[in-house]
Design a protein around this motif. Structure first.
Motif, PDB file in Angstrom:
ATOM      1  N   LEU A 386      37.712  39.354  38.153  1.00  0.00           N
ATOM      2  CA  LEU A 386      36.588  40.103  38.706  1.00  0.00           C
ATOM      3  C   LEU A 386      36.768  40.337  40.213  1.00  0.00           C
ATOM      4  CD1 LEU A 386      34.298  41.044  36.833  1.00  0.00           C
ATOM      5  CD2 LEU A 386      35.552  39.108  35.930  1.00  0.00           C
ATOM      6  N   ASP A 388      35.230  39.456  42.780  1.00  0.00           N
ATOM      7  CA  ASP A 388      35.038  38.344  43.716  1.00  0.00           C
ATOM      8  C   ASP A 388      36.331  37.581  43.952  1.00  0.00           C
ATOM      9  OD1 ASP A 388      35.298  37.038  41.289  1.00  0.00           O
ATOM     10  OD2 ASP A 388      33.572  35.716  41.572  1.00  0.00           O
ATOM     11  N   THR A 391      36.570  34.724  39.835  1.00  0.00           N
ATOM     12  CA  THR A 391      36.158  34.587  38.440  1.00  0.00           C
ATOM     13  C   THR A 391      37.130  35.314  37.526  1.00  0.00           C
ATOM     14  OG1 THR A 391      33.852  34.495  39.152  1.00  0.00           O
ATOM     15  CG2 THR A 391      34.273  34.921  36.815  1.00  0.00           C
ATOM     16  N   LYS A 405      36.476  30.959  30.668  1.00  0.00           N
ATOM     17  CA  LYS A 405      36.211  31.446  32.022  1.00  0.00           C
ATOM     18  C   LYS A 405      36.794  30.450  33.004  1.00  0.00           C
ATOM     19  CE  LYS A 405      32.050  31.075  33.930  1.00  0.00           C
ATOM     20  NZ  LYS A 405      30.649  31.324  34.388  1.00  0.00           N
ATOM     21  N   SER A 559      36.476  45.128  32.738  1.00  0.00           N
ATOM     22  CA  SER A 559      35.370  45.750  33.470  1.00  0.00           C
ATOM     23  C   SER A 559      36.016  46.695  34.472  1.00  0.00           C
ATOM     24  CB  SER A 559      34.519  44.696  34.196  1.00  0.00           C
ATOM     25  OG  SER A 559      35.318  43.993  35.143  1.00  0.00           O
ATOM     26  N   ALA A 564      30.282  45.049  39.916  1.00  0.00           N
ATOM     27  CA  ALA A 564      29.403  44.156  40.664  1.00  0.00           C
ATOM     28  C   ALA A 564      28.335  43.645  39.710  1.00  0.00           C
ATOM     29  CB  ALA A 564      28.765  44.913  41.829  1.00  0.00           C
ATOM     30  N   PRO A 565      27.609  42.583  40.097  1.00  0.00           N
ATOM     31  CA  PRO A 565      26.493  42.152  39.256  1.00  0.00           C
ATOM     32  C   PRO A 565      25.593  43.328  38.899  1.00  0.00           C
ATOM     33  CG  PRO A 565      26.902  40.526  40.956  1.00  0.00           C
ATOM     34  CD  PRO A 565      27.809  41.686  41.255  1.00  0.00           C
ATOM     35  N   LEU A 602      27.097  41.645  33.947  1.00  0.00           N
ATOM     36  CA  LEU A 602      27.519  40.666  34.942  1.00  0.00           C
ATOM     37  C   LEU A 602      26.323  40.266  35.785  1.00  0.00           C
ATOM     38  CD1 LEU A 602      30.866  42.357  36.006  1.00  0.00           C
ATOM     39  CD2 LEU A 602      30.644  40.227  34.721  1.00  0.00           C
ATOM     40  N   GLU A 605      27.053  35.835  40.788  1.00  0.00           N
ATOM     41  CA  GLU A 605      28.298  35.074  40.760  1.00  0.00           C
ATOM     42  C   GLU A 605      29.158  35.454  39.551  1.00  0.00           C
ATOM     43  OE1 GLU A 605      27.250  30.963  41.115  1.00  0.00           O
ATOM     44  OE2 GLU A 605      26.647  31.170  43.219  1.00  0.00           O
ATOM     45  N   TYR A 606      28.965  36.672  39.049  1.00  0.00           N
ATOM     46  CA  TYR A 606      29.776  37.242  37.963  1.00  0.00           C
ATOM     47  C   TYR A 606      29.690  36.424  36.672  1.00  0.00           C
ATOM     48  CZ  TYR A 606      31.576  40.591  41.302  1.00  0.00           C
ATOM     49  OH  TYR A 606      31.674  41.609  42.215  1.00  0.00           O
TER      50      TYR A 606
END
Length: 876
Positions: A386, A388, A391, A405, A559, A564-565, A602, A605-606
């Motif tokens: 992801l 960030d 993650t 994860k 994704s 983003a979230p 998401l 913090e994903y």
């Protein structure tokens, strides 16, 4: 500051906010019935067939250049197809570009191939598929062949092992392009080949004067044949992968042979039974000479009680990996394997495979591979890193597998040495929400922590098993000297391993002890020697602590690059059957032969906490015409920048009128959502009303947002988002429970292809302790073409915390700084300090404290007492 989502609010803050007895006012577990169709097949959105591949071939390794051009692999086509479609390879679709506007109007759907000629070639809805490189092509100045691993002496493994060395070079899968110039017209293409040993090719690509992509085979190379790759043990069955946010390819080793126990059995079951007969998986026979003969050996030893160890067939080729690493061939006679054991210490270490391999320095003369051991060991189909950069979600192919994860302590590229990457590995625990059919049943997700370590730590544990050879299998487990009587020694060793396990590696007892300590002390409290268990025996460890190791053929996960979230991540389950549909475990679905595509929103913090089905395939009983028009057995998935998703098939044989696999383009539905909010009593906060996935823009509409409980919060103000020139003033109800918006985008500020637009911002005031749902009702909503938009609705939740307490120096309402449901910031000054202890002590008998037990019960004894002040002090 904690970033709240609906789930985090309900999970951590509701109880604390409900001291006045309002528990249950927000129904977080009760999802809306968002699906009109109760049977398969089902599509929430739209799909269109873009391409069909040549007969016998899968659609794998999709990649879309920044220019919109599409490239994918032709994997193992039928040799009966006409050239060039009789050999596997990688090709590009010329004279077509995706427009990234969120709609699939740029092509008309491809008709199903009907004639033999159409079925024998790659077909595209637009443009023309052209192969750039094929299996066995000479590369690297003629010293190598595309997709062919070699020995250190430069001998092609296809020439020195038995003739049925299957599919060498024909198994092209992952493709990711790393540009070497600013305009992205030159660079390197990295391609996986699913062989044993694994193969990763690097092919220079460039755009010629006419704008077409060309491959420079003269300067292409096989990375697995470099010293750097042999130093990490080489690779095995390199399947799909990912391109990291920092532009390095990540190759997934699809090590089916890692299974230690069959199906849903656990190592604890073996220990309890006192024998692994009928339960033990193929991994335990890893260093057995001529491992595929184990099936016959077990039948001779155990007769009617014999079984087929899970993953056994996928451990074929272990000797080939040894030759690739430098061992001298000793077990080949007349082109066939013999049981003559390999004693060379370069014999492959089973714990070095089933990893995610990052190709660092991808544009160097010789890139450097790094195996991310902390991601765990499994039959990885693909990772998804992801934005960030911390993650990573991981999908494992095959039956009775898990989804995992990993979360790094720091952004992965921030570590100077990749071996220092440190973080925590989690396994999924999923449960069905409701009892509907597959198309209407979401999955609730939680993540079970397995352990924390660094790559370097796990590497040190793995290294302890280096040097274990096939001779050790015999000398550890057989009483007969194998040099005197190899056949008897093999039978003795097979029986011993089947019953008591392979003592050359982590033992059954170590895994069971790890699980016992985990339950008693938590993942960070296990003995140092046992910390290796979840990283080296990931599937077995996850099963012991109750993770959902039930997923069947999880073959796709992706994704978009800047997710983003609030955005979505997609998970493809190629065939929803096996352990997902039996009467054991948490998952007990109705079978869907052709699979399902899930997506998850998401969160902060994903994180992912809920999977919803968006594409469900047909079953064998469905009509041929329906199967012809449906997605079957999804494999790789790739999310484009505009939110559309490429869905690739690996259907094999099924009930269509044509034999070819297809690539589909999925266009997701619009989603209208309202944010969640945590707010103190007598304070105000804002939430946004947003609409996403707008391929045709938005013309206007009428929408109402409603609060279920005005004794918890009320609507005090509302404004429209930027760009809406024609609006009616928001109409707020007298009791503050609802607000209606009417608007029109007359200046076309919300353009076609917009991924997300803010329709309005709503101000809320906290009234009393509790929680309330925030729901959305769409009365009318049209796009720029005048067609109605029928979005999915995503409700929010407002949680209101305790009122101000006493006259402390903060002067504000208490807050929950870490989102754990306890309001440690008692004085409301934005931090936790000694004054909070003082304010709680001096006002402990006030109603504001006593009526909010869950907020201030820091010692968790079910009441408010002076020990809570001591517990709060201990947190400072």
């Amino acid at each position: 500051m904690v970033e709240y989502t609906r789930r985090t609010l309900m999970a951590s803050s509701t109880a604390a906010a409900l001291g006045a007895g309002l528990l249950g006012t927000a129904h977080a577990a009760e999802g809306e019935d968002e699906h009109d169709t109760k049977t398969a097949p089902y599509v929430n959105g739209n799909i269109k067939r873009f391409s069909t591949t040549a007969r016998g071939a899968e659609v794998t390794g999709p990649f879309v250049f920044e220019t919109g051009e599409l490239l994918y692999s032709l994997q193992h086509p039928s040799g009966d197809n006409p050239a060039p479609f009789d050999r596997g390879g990688v090709g590009v679709v010329d004279d077509f570009q995706f427009t990234f506007d969120g709609t699939s109007d740029e092509f008309d759907e491809l008709d199903a191939p009907r004639t033999n000629a159409e079925q024998a070639e790659v077909q595209s809805a637009a443009g023309q598929y052209r192969l750039l490189v094929q299996a066995g092509d000479e590369i690297n100045g003629g010293t190598e062949r595309f997709g062919h691993p070699q020995t250190p002496a430069g001998e092609d493994l296809g020439d020195i092992v038995e003739e049925n060395y299957e599919g060498i070079g024909e198994q092209a899968d992952m493709n990711f392009f790393v540009a070497t110039n600013d305009d992205g017209t030159e660079g390197y293409l990295f391609t996986n080949n699913e062989t044993r040993p694994g193969a990763i090719s690097r092919t220079p690509l460039y755009r010629d004067a006419d704008g077409y992509w060309q491959a420079d085979l003269e300067n292409a190379m096989e990375l697995e044949n470099t010293d750097a790759f042999r130093a990490i043990g080489g690779t095995k069955i390199n399947c799909y992968g990912d391109l990291s946010p920092w532009e390095t390819p990540l190759s997934a080793e699809e090590e089916y042979g890692h299974a230690r126990v069959n199906g849903l059995a656990t190592v604890g079951d073996i220990v309890e039974q006192g024998s692994g007969v009928g339960l033990r998986g193929g991994s335990e026979f890893w260093n057995r000479p001529n491992i595929l003969d184990v099936e016959n050996s077990l039948e001779e030893i155990f007769g009617a009680d014999s079984w087929y160890p899970m993953g056994l067939s996928n451990n074929r080729g272990t000797e080939k990996i040894a030759y690739h690493l430098g061992a001298e061939p000793v077990d080949i006679a007349d082109g066939e394997n013999t049981p003559q054991p390999i004693e060379d210490e370069v014999f492959p270490n089973r714990y070095r495979y089933g990893k995610i391999v990052e190709i660092t320095e991808p544009t160097a003369d010789e890139p450097t591979p790094v195996k991310h051991h902390v991601f765990g060991r499994s039959a990885w189909e693909c990772p998804e890193v992801l934005p960030d950069e911390r993650t990573v979600y991981l999908a494992s192919d095959g039956g009775a597998k898990g989804i995992y994860k990993f979360v790094a302590d720091e952004p992965i590229p921030a570590y100077d040495d990749p071996m220092d990457v440190r973080g925590t590995l989690y396994a999924i625990k999923a449960s069905e929400i409701g009892e509907g059919t597959v198309g209407e049943t979401d999955l609730a997700v939680e993540w079970l922590e397995l352990g924390t370590a660094s790559n370097a730590e796990v590497e040190s544990w793995i290294a302890e098993y280096d040097g274990v050879t096939q001779v050790d299998y015999l000398e550890t487990h057989a009483e007969t000297d194998w040099e005197d009587d190899l056949e008897t020694a093999l039978a003795e060793a097979d029986e011993e391993v089947a019953i008591n396990g392979n003592r050359d590696y982590i033992t059954d007892e170590e895994i069971v002890e790890w699980a016992a300590q985990y339950e008693e002390r938590g993942p960070d409290g296990v003995d140092e020697e046992l910390r290796r268990v979840p990283f080296l025996e990931t599937r077995a460890a996850a099963k012991e602590i109750g993770a959902s190791i039930e997923f069947n053929k999880a073959e796709g996960i992706d994704s978009h690059d800047e997710a983003a979230p609030g955005d979505f991540i997609y998970f493809g389950i190629s065939s929803l059957g096996g352990s997902m549909t039996d009467d054991e475990g948490e998952l007990r679905f109705d079978e869907v032969d052709t699979g399902v595509v899930y997506r998850a929103e998401l969160e902060s913090e994903y994180n992912v906490s809920r999977l919803e089905p968006v594409v469900v395939g047909p079953n064998a009983s469905d009509s041929e015409s329906l199967q012809d028009a449906s997605l079957i057995n999804v494999d790789n998935v790739m999310v484009m920048d505009d939110g559309r998703v490429l869905l690739c098939e690996d259907k094999g044989s099924f009930g269509r009128s044509y034999p070819n696999d297809a690539m589909w383009v999925y266009e997701p539905p619009a989603v209208i959502r309202v944010d969640s909010l945590a707010v103190s009593q007598e304070a105000t906060g804002e939430i946004d009303l947003t609409l996403s996935s707008l391929p045709n823009g938005i013309a206007g509409g009428r929408v109402t947002v409603t609060l279920d409980h005005t004794d918890v919060a009320s609507i005090t103000d509302a404004t429209y988002g930027d760009g809406f020139e024609l609006t009616a003033a928001p109409e707020i109800s007298e009791d503050g429970s609802a607000v209606e918006f009417r608007f029109a985008d007359i200046e076309n500020e919300i353009e076609p292809g917009t991924t997300e637009a803010t329709l309005a911002t709503i101000e809320l005031e906290g009234v009393g302790a509790g929680a309330t749902d925030v729901t959305v009702e769409v009365h009318d909503l049209d796009d720029d073409s005048g067609m109605p938009i029928e979005p999915q609705r995503r409700p929010g939740v407002v949680v209101t915390g305790p009122p101000p307490i006493g006259g402390g120096p903060g002067g504000g309402s208490p807050t929950d700084p870490d989102g754990d449901g306890k309001f440690e910031d008692v004085n409301g000054n934005g931090r936790v300090d000694y004054d909070d202890v003082v304010v709680l002590f001096e006002n402990i008998d006030d109603d504001a404290v006593q009526l909010n037990e869950d907020a201030f019960d820091f010692n968790e004894n079910g009441q408010i007492d002076y020990d809570d002040t001591v517990a709060l002090y201990d947190e400072l």
